[in-house]
Design a protein around this motif. Sequence first.
Motif, PDB file in Angstrom:
ATOM      1  N   HIS A   1      -2.300  -6.284  -4.922  1.00 21.27           N
ATOM      2  CA  HIS A   1      -2.417  -4.949  -4.447  1.00 21.27           C
ATOM      3  C   HIS A   1      -2.842  -4.015  -5.513  1.00 21.27           C
TER       4      HIS A   1
ATOM      5  N   GLN B   1      -5.429   7.120  -1.122  1.00 26.93           N
ATOM      6  CA  GLN B   1      -6.057   7.098   0.182  1.00 26.93           C
ATOM      7  C   GLN B   1      -6.831   8.371   0.522  1.00 26.93           C
TER       8      GLN B   1
ATOM      9  N   THR C   1       0.882  -1.175  -0.141  1.00 23.22           N
ATOM     10  CA  THR C   1      -0.123  -0.033  -0.007  1.00 23.22           C
ATOM     11  C   THR C   1       0.925   1.299  -0.007  1.00 23.22           C
TER      12      THR C   1
ATOM     13  N   ASP D   1      -5.048  -1.015  -4.918  1.00 27.88           N
ATOM     14  CA  ASP D   1      -4.509  -0.154  -3.806  1.00 27.88           C
ATOM     15  C   ASP D   1      -3.667   0.872  -4.810  1.00 27.88           C
TER      16      ASP D   1
END
Length: 270
Positions: A184, A192, A52, A187
């Motif tokens: 991922h 975020q 991440t 991600d």
Amino acid sequence: MLIIHGLFGSKKNFDSLAKVFSNKAALQASYMIVISIDSRNHGDSGHNNNMTYPAMSDDVIKLLDDLKLSGGVVVMGHSMGGKIAMTMALNNPSMLSGLIVVDMVPGRSVTADTDFFPKMLQKMREINFDATPDISIVQARKEANKQLSTAVQDARIRDFLLTNLVVKDGRVTWRLNLQSIHDHYQDLMTFQEFQGRTYNGRTLFIGGSLSSMLSEKHHPMIKQFFPSAEIIKLSGAGHWVHADDPYNFASKVIQFVKTLIFHKRQGPDF
């Protein structure tokens, strides 16, 4: 300056430009130390199941702490590296003296809604040489190029991907952690939430006019998180803007760094 490469890349992607950026004459100031890094699951760095942006950002922060460079670093990131750099800036603004984001935005990547990367990644995962342990690296890259061509028509992109085929423990293998990248992928394509945080330091967003990764529709989003951002596009360059137009790219970056140096000399009230 610390440079972070993009997805499927490595620290070697910026070797030539790093030499330019560290040139005393070009900066017309004291020399600048330039450090290019391999992100986790890339290049010579270790493999990890967690991929991440907060985790990769923490890797870089730890490196800066270990090198005692916190607070005086211009961080530049391309693509995935740009998101790592932006995450650093928004979570730990005092660690940076400036930020350069190359052809990326603080949001969902435009490629997230296409099947190009998933197909490419799947094809790479299918390519292995376990059944032919004695194959040479030259032959392996030739065979991998042939197999990749069914999913990646652009020979330049295939050549870029094939730099990740290496000999390890006497066998040809991918140095990338393809499983972690696969797990991922979403991600990596998103960004975020930062709950209204901003990085108010000097920031340069630089993209290519032929790339859709950074366009005018992204400007409000950029200004929301990076209110001091300067946004420029280099005509005729694509997503790999630093490779498509290295001269003008280097000129813009050096000009930006020189303003940082001058600003630091003049003090915060300049």
